[in-house]
Design an enzyme around this catalytic site. Structure first.
Site, PDB file in Angstrom:
ATOM      1  N   ALA A  44      50.689  35.399  15.180  1.00 44.78           N
ATOM      2  CA  ALA A  44      50.818  36.262  16.517  1.00 44.78           C
ATOM      3  C   ALA A  44      50.962  37.865  15.952  1.00 44.78           C
ATOM      4  O   ALA A  44      51.284  38.698  16.670  1.00 44.78           O
ATOM      5  CB  ALA A  44      52.246  35.971  17.328  1.00 44.78           C
ATOM      6  N   CYS A  45      50.873  37.786  14.381  1.00 43.95           N
ATOM      7  CA  CYS A  45      51.328  39.257  13.969  1.00 43.95           C
ATOM      8  C   CYS A  45      50.103  40.111  13.564  1.00 43.95           C
ATOM      9  O   CYS A  45      49.438  39.181  12.307  1.00 43.95           O
ATOM     10  CB  CYS A  45      52.400  39.206  13.039  1.00 43.95           C
ATOM     11  SG  CYS A  45      52.689  40.813  12.204  1.00 43.95           S
ATOM     12  N   GLY A  46      49.592  41.107  13.757  1.00 41.85           N
ATOM     13  CA  GLY A  46      48.574  41.861  13.248  1.00 41.85           C
ATOM     14  C   GLY A  46      49.015  42.855  12.298  1.00 41.85           C
ATOM     15  O   GLY A  46      48.162  43.598  11.379  1.00 41.85           O
TER      16      GLY A  46
END
Length: 285
Positions: A115-117
């Site tokens: 979920a993390c960019g």
């Protein structure tokens, strides 16, 4: 190559029926360690498949490379599970001779989740990376009917989502709505990196005159990735964040949200959307 899906026995419970057991299909999520020249750059959680594209797109998003000629080769490194089989979870990239190694600030200190960019960055200022391309000058225009059909076109290509219900997707289209590439992943940012990585390996950067359609919401990181690849229009099925709209405005990217069937909301640069009838009326803020 690692598995894309996995089977698991589950118990299904309905309000007015007895519990039943059956086999269910899940999307696989596994770590991928990204190395450049043998040095670890990052570890991200992803769905196996198109790993070399994912890594190439990630390098574009981080400003390490800007064109296909900057990317030399990639290979899976030794990494084994308890049975001794290769996990295919470590990729090492060699850059072209003229490309300097990644700056120290690019290295992520922590494992990124699906979920993390932008997790692990030293500061919010370092996220606003200067792109080698300028989407603001892109002369792309797209018919509104074409744009409204892209979400359904993307959904029709989501083969793994049909089996699992658990993957995001991103697709690249040209101005006439022709599908160029589509990729799926448990992480929306990974799906976009795979699309951009496809363009790297095909030596098609910058992606002028193209539309990036995504299956979920439009976040700040997706706008940034579009800018780094030179994509002038980003369309999402769901809502954008305020920061995504602000960044798109700053970079001259057309940002569309809630693109579903008969309507959509254009947050920035509406001049690229060619309506069927008349100019939009002013409605106030």
């Amino acid at each position: 190559m690692g598995r894309i899906t996995a089977r698991r026995r589950v118990t299904r419970i309905r309000r007015d029926a007895a519990p039943t057991q059956r086999a269910d299909t899940l999307a696989v999520e596994e770590p991928l360690e990204i190395r450049v020249g043998g040095q670890q750059l990052s570890v991200t959680m992803r769905t196996p498949g198109s790993d070399f594209e994912l890594v190439a797109g990630y390098l574009v998003s981080e400003g390490v490379i800007t064109a296909g000629g900057d990317y030399s080769t990639a290979r899976y490194c030794a990494g084994t599970d308890s049975t001794g089989a290769n996990t295919y979870n470590v990729v090492d990239v060699s850059l072209a001779a003229h490309v300097p190694p990644p700056a120290p600030g690019v290295t992520r200190r922590n494992t990124m989740t699906s979920a993390c960019g932008v997790c692990g960055k030293d500061s919010i200022e370092s996220v606003h990376i200067a792109s080698a391309h300028d989407p603001a000058t892109d002369t792309l225009t797209v018919d509104v009917d074409t744009l409204l059909g892209l979400a359904d076109r993307l959904r029709a290509e989501q083969e793994v989502f049909d089996k699992t219900g658990g993957l995001h997707a991103a697709a690249l289209f040209d101005a006439d709505g022709e599908l160029l590439v589509v990729r799926e992943d448990v992480g929306r940012h990974n799906a976009v990196d795979k699309v951009i990585g496809w363009a790297v390996l095909a030596d098609r950067l910058p992606l002028t005159g193209t539309v990036l359609q995504v299956s979920g919401r439009a976040s700040f990181e997706l706008v940034q990735k579009a800018a780094m690849a030179g994509i002038p229009l980003l369309s999402a099925v769901s809502a954008p964040s305020s920061l995504a709209a602000d960044l798109a405005d700053d970079l001259g990217i057309t940002l569309i949200g809630f693109s579903r069937g008969e309507s959509m909301v254009v947050y920035t640069r509406p001049d690229r959307v060619v309506a069927a009838d008349s100019e939009p009326s002013a409605t106030g803020s």
